[in-house]
Scaffold this active site. Structure first.
Site, PDB file in Angstrom:
ATOM      1  N   ALA A 199       0.825  -1.209   0.000  1.00  0.00           N
ATOM      2  CA  ALA A 199       0.000   0.000   0.000  1.00  0.00           C
ATOM      3  C   ALA A 199       0.862   1.262   0.000  1.00  0.00           C
ATOM      4  O   ALA A 199       0.504   2.264  -0.643  1.00  0.00           O
ATOM      5  CB  ALA A 199      -0.936  -0.012   1.201  1.00  0.00           C
ATOM      6  N   ASP A 236       9.867   2.256  -0.007  1.00  0.00           N
ATOM      7  CA  ASP A 236       8.580   2.070  -0.693  1.00  0.00           C
ATOM      8  C   ASP A 236       8.268   3.259  -1.594  1.00  0.00           C
ATOM      9  O   ASP A 236       7.755   3.087  -2.705  1.00  0.00           O
ATOM     10  CB  ASP A 236       7.451   1.891   0.330  1.00  0.00           C
TER      11      ASP A 236
HETATM   12  O1  RIB Z   1       8.504  -0.553   4.313  1.00  0.00           O
HETATM   13  C1  RIB Z   1       7.839  -0.014   5.418  1.00  0.00           C
HETATM   14  C2  RIB Z   1       6.647  -0.850   5.771  1.00  0.00           C
HETATM   15  O2  RIB Z   1       7.094  -2.124   6.170  1.00  0.00           O
HETATM   16  C3  RIB Z   1       5.824  -0.348   6.928  1.00  0.00           C
HETATM   17  O3  RIB Z   1       4.807   0.537   6.544  1.00  0.00           O
HETATM   18  C4  RIB Z   1       5.322  -1.623   7.577  1.00  0.00           C
HETATM   19  O4  RIB Z   1       3.937  -1.779   7.470  1.00  0.00           O
HETATM   20  C5  RIB Z   1       6.072  -2.753   6.890  1.00  0.00           C
HETATM   21  O5  RIB Z   1       5.295  -3.379   5.959  1.00  0.00           O
END
Ligand code: RIB
Length: 269
Positions: A37, A226
């Protein structure tokens, strides 16, 4: 996008504990997270049209997450609601912005082969972004299905898990941080298209290197990797070449560490 959705429970600490040590931290703060997400939100913020495939629990957090992704313009029609809790991540963020994370998968564990029917709509020109916070066999099958449909596959090897070389070979690129790249090397499976993110040292994709962007003040690095992946995928899907796509990703990642949490706030409508 196929991947995880978590609620992050974040506690600030002065430093991370050693094994066997107990430390006192700050008040817990709930935030939206999950590598899948987070990357979906970063891609949407970067201007991509994003469809999320995943699962949330039949709880208040799951309902809130659907609404939140929708507020970013992410299509949640392929996010299933399953019995049990939404995934949770327990995150400690130290004063230097570095984090440690323990994930309790919850609903993410229900993501299975049946969810791949949502990939039937993929066509040449589309891009599927994957990470390894859901069943890696499902990830491998998703990559194969996307490649067969002529879509581009971008695969982030976080959290690290061993994958068959045939799956890694489908991705253009595989995105790994330094630790994951070392693990890929040790496993003898360095893919031909490997992009390595090295924090302040920038990012390297084959012979191409881009520097990291300047950060005014590091607050929280949780979402940096991310955000890089989501922004990179959005740029590649928009047709940018590798260097400008990496530059856009590096800029987005740099901005992401200047705020708390793994995601920015959704736009007000
Ligand atoms: O990469 C960071 C994410 O890793 C966090 O938001 C946590 O939920 C884990 O999935």
């Amino acid at each position: 996008m196929l991947g995880s959705l978590n609620v992050d429970v974040v506690v600030r600490v002065q430093r991370h504990p050693s094994p066997g040590e107990t430390l006192i931290g700050g008040d817990p703060v709930m935030a939206f997270g999950g590598k899948g997400a987070n990357q979906a939100v970063a891609a949407a913020v970067a201007g991509a049209r994003v469809r999320m495939i995943g699962a949330v629990g039949d709880d208040a957090e799951g309902r809130a997450y659907r609404a939140r992704l929708s507020a970013f313009g992410v299509d949640v029609s392929a996010v299933r609601t399953v019995a049990g809790p939404t995934g949770r991540a327990f995150i400690a963020v130290a004063d230097d912005g570095e984090n440690t994370i323990i994930v309790s998968p919850g609903a993410n564990g229900a993501v299975g082969q049946e969810d791949l029917v949502a990939l039937d709509a993929l066509a040449p020109g589309d891009l599927l972004l994957l990470q390894l916070e859901v069943d890696v066999e499902v990830v491998g099958a998703a990559a194969a299905r996307a490649a067969e449909a002529g879509a581009r596959v971008v695969l982030n090897t976080a959290p690290y898990a061993a994958l068959p070389a045939a799956v890694l070979a489908l991705a253009d690129p595989v995105v790994a941080n330094g630790t994951e790249a070392d693990l890929l090397t040790a496993a003898g499976g360095v893919p031909a298209e490997l992009l390595v993110t090295r924090g302040e040292a920038g990012a390297v994709w084959g012979p191409l290197t881009v520097p990291a962007d300047r950060v005014e003040r590091v607050v929280d690095t949780t979402g940096a990797g991310d955000t890089f992946c989501g922004a990179l995928a959005a740029a590649l899907a928009a047709g940018l070449d590798r260097v400008p796509a990496m530059r856009a990703a590096a800029l987005a990642a740099a901005r992401s560490v200047e705020h708390h949490g793994a995601q920015p706030e959704p736009p007000q409508r």
